[in-house]
Design a protein around this motif. Sequence first.
Motif, mmCIF file in Angstrom:
data_model
loop_
_atom_site.group_PDB
_atom_site.id
_atom_site.type_symbol
_atom_site.label_atom_id
_atom_site.label_comp_id
_atom_site.label_asym_id
_atom_site.label_seq_id
_atom_site.Cartn_x
_atom_site.Cartn_y
_atom_site.Cartn_z
ATOM 1 N N ARG A 27 18.004 -8.847 36.120
ATOM 2 C CA ARG A 27 17.417 -8.591 34.809
ATOM 3 C C ARG A 27 16.478 -7.383 34.859
ATOM 4 O O ARG A 27 16.452 -6.572 33.924
ATOM 5 N N THR A 28 15.705 -7.226 35.941
ATOM 6 C CA THR A 28 14.825 -6.055 36.040
ATOM 7 C C THR A 28 15.640 -4.772 36.118
ATOM 8 O O THR A 28 15.274 -3.756 35.523
ATOM 9 N N LEU A 29 16.778 -4.799 36.829
ATOM 10 C CA LEU A 29 17.644 -3.620 36.890
ATOM 11 C C LEU A 29 18.296 -3.348 35.536
ATOM 12 O O LEU A 29 18.448 -2.189 35.133
ATOM 13 N N ASP A 30 18.693 -4.420 34.827
ATOM 14 C CA ASP A 30 19.281 -4.250 33.495
ATOM 15 C C ASP A 30 18.283 -3.564 32.561
ATOM 16 O O ASP A 30 18.649 -2.664 31.792
ATOM 17 N N GLN A 31 17.039 -4.000 32.613
ATOM 18 C CA GLN A 31 16.014 -3.404 31.753
ATOM 19 C C GLN A 31 15.771 -1.946 32.146
ATOM 20 O O GLN A 31 15.590 -1.081 31.285
ATOM 21 N N TYR A 32 15.781 -1.672 33.443
ATOM 22 C CA TYR A 32 15.592 -0.297 33.919
ATOM 23 C C TYR A 32 16.735 0.601 33.438
ATOM 24 O O TYR A 32 16.505 1.737 33.004
ATOM 25 N N ALA A 33 17.968 0.075 33.504
ATOM 26 C CA ALA A 33 19.127 0.849 33.042
ATOM 27 C C ALA A 33 19.032 1.118 31.547
ATOM 28 O O ALA A 33 19.331 2.220 31.078
ATOM 29 N N ARG A 34 18.617 0.100 30.803
ATOM 30 C CA ARG A 34 18.502 0.268 29.342
ATOM 31 C C ARG A 34 17.426 1.289 28.992
ATOM 32 O O ARG A 34 17.628 2.154 28.130
ATOM 33 N N GLU A 35 16.286 1.198 29.667
ATOM 34 C CA GLU A 35 15.204 2.149 29.397
ATOM 35 C C GLU A 35 15.605 3.575 29.806
ATOM 36 O O GLU A 35 15.140 4.549 29.212
#
Length: 607
Positions: free
Chosen positions: A90-98
């Motif tokens: 989830r932290t990587l998903d948020q990083y990718a989205r940002e």
Amino acid sequence: MLQRIREGSQGWVAKAIVGAIIVTFALFGAESLVSYFASGSNDAATVNGESISRQAVETQVQRGIRSGQVPPEQERQFRGQVLDQLIRQRTLDQYAREGGLHISDSQLDQLIVSLPEFQDQDGHFSDELFTNRLAQAGYTPSSFRRELRADTLRRQIQQGLAASAFLLPAEKARLASLQQQQRTFRYAQLTAADLDQPVAPSDADLQQYYDQHQQDFRRPAQVKVNYLVLNQDDVAKDVEVTDDQLRQAYEQAQAEAPREVSHILVTFGDDRTEQQARERLTEVQSKLEQGADFAELAREYSDDSSSADRGGDLGAIQKGFFGDEFDDAAFSLEPGQVSKIVQTQYGFHLIKVTGVDIPSFEDDRDALTEQVKLEKSQSLFNERVQKLTDEAYQADDLTTVADELGLTVQTSDWFSQDAGGEGVLSNPDAAAAAFSPDVLEDGYNSDVIETDDQQRVVLHVVDHRDASTLPLEEVRDQVMAAVKTQQTRQQLLARAAEVRQSLESGEAVSGLKWQQADSVGRDADGVPEAIRQEAFRLPHPQQNQVSWGQTDSQNGVAVVGLESVSSGEASADDADFVTRLAQRVQAQIAIQGLSQTLQDEADIERN
């Protein structure tokens, strides 16, 4: 297989597959695998305010269990590992989205079509393989699509970090030399048999270990339940079906069954006009009427390069796969018949049905009987579910309910909410119901629980015990085994240290069984890995002296003596391999560092 897909990526078949897969996803409907988790909407954790549901955790846990990779006794530990993994993702998903990373629907479709896991022996995407393999892995098309999208974006981040790793020429040469280095050493393994006498833990030792490790001996809150199971299969057993009903069901299945199809495609546009294309297919029709072979004509006339070499063979297609015009023709033909000229967005076709992908009526009779019985029993099953609901709501226990519906009251063993019970009680909704306040504290029967489309369960708690630390007397054998292992290792470490000190002083040590390892590489077989790693950690011997070390081994502790080191001669291939290996390690360190930083900076709450 993948190369064939790439070669035909501009053809009409590839384009149709990409378009049809979207329809396939839409037609699959709800998430059948995890539908029974719907009532458990509590968060297992939140990451920067975004929820990770218990449903998501349980879905992954159940996939691991279904795959056979997770033993039942490790389910609780595995659940914690799954949650840790989902938090990292989830932290990587948020990083990718940002960071603005994105993959379009069409790119995702192309990726799915190209995956070899979903291609038949001819290298073509197979809807049947796609459906079956996802089901075996515990996915629906929509859940697989979501996870593939997220995983692809995570890999974009990882590939970006990996691409930034590099080595200087001198570093490459040094690493290659180290990789090919060889060492000569000897080693002796000390086991419990080498101790002067076996360890004998005292009662005080056991008590001390027990006091220091009480969390290892915690028993969670547990319940025992009585429960009833209502299966539609049991209801369907008493349903009578006639031969006419079976044949009617077979005809319906036959009408919808996949068709084995070949075609000849003639396109128009830049190279020829629409009229010229139609005339070209009319010529083909004339040759067919004169007895020409369809497959040979496909090789000569078809513009679909991906199927022409196979005589126009498209394999088995399902309804809705290639569009209405194509389907209307293909599914109206009997095997061996050829259609009239059919126009689609790709051009003009002649379509030949070569077979219907369905067993014979007699071979399919048992399956048809089960299907028809289930269909005819649906209304009766729904009535019995409603009666089960009403009776369970009104009754104080399950005995009268069982009598009313002709069911058998079953009793469980002790189980906790996290681990669940056995059989139908392994369903997380069943475990959650058993520990709900109405059922556990107030003594009511549970609501009727839908464990799958054809099964319902209702339960009643008959006994309960709170979470507690098991008394020492009850876990004495476990504590004894743990203390013996601990004390044996401590004594072996002390014995190994004495041996090393004596050897370093030049004294002889008797009673050791030395084993010699000459010119051993880093990846050599024949020497226990832990011992080989210790040998490569030791400093180079000085002035013909042996470098001594010790390490835990499989059965105890090993003393290792490094005698000599020879430099490796690295070839260009070796250097390239080591370079790639080192860059992967660097990339992995960077990825782990990013992941850890994201987690350190994130607002993470575990429930």
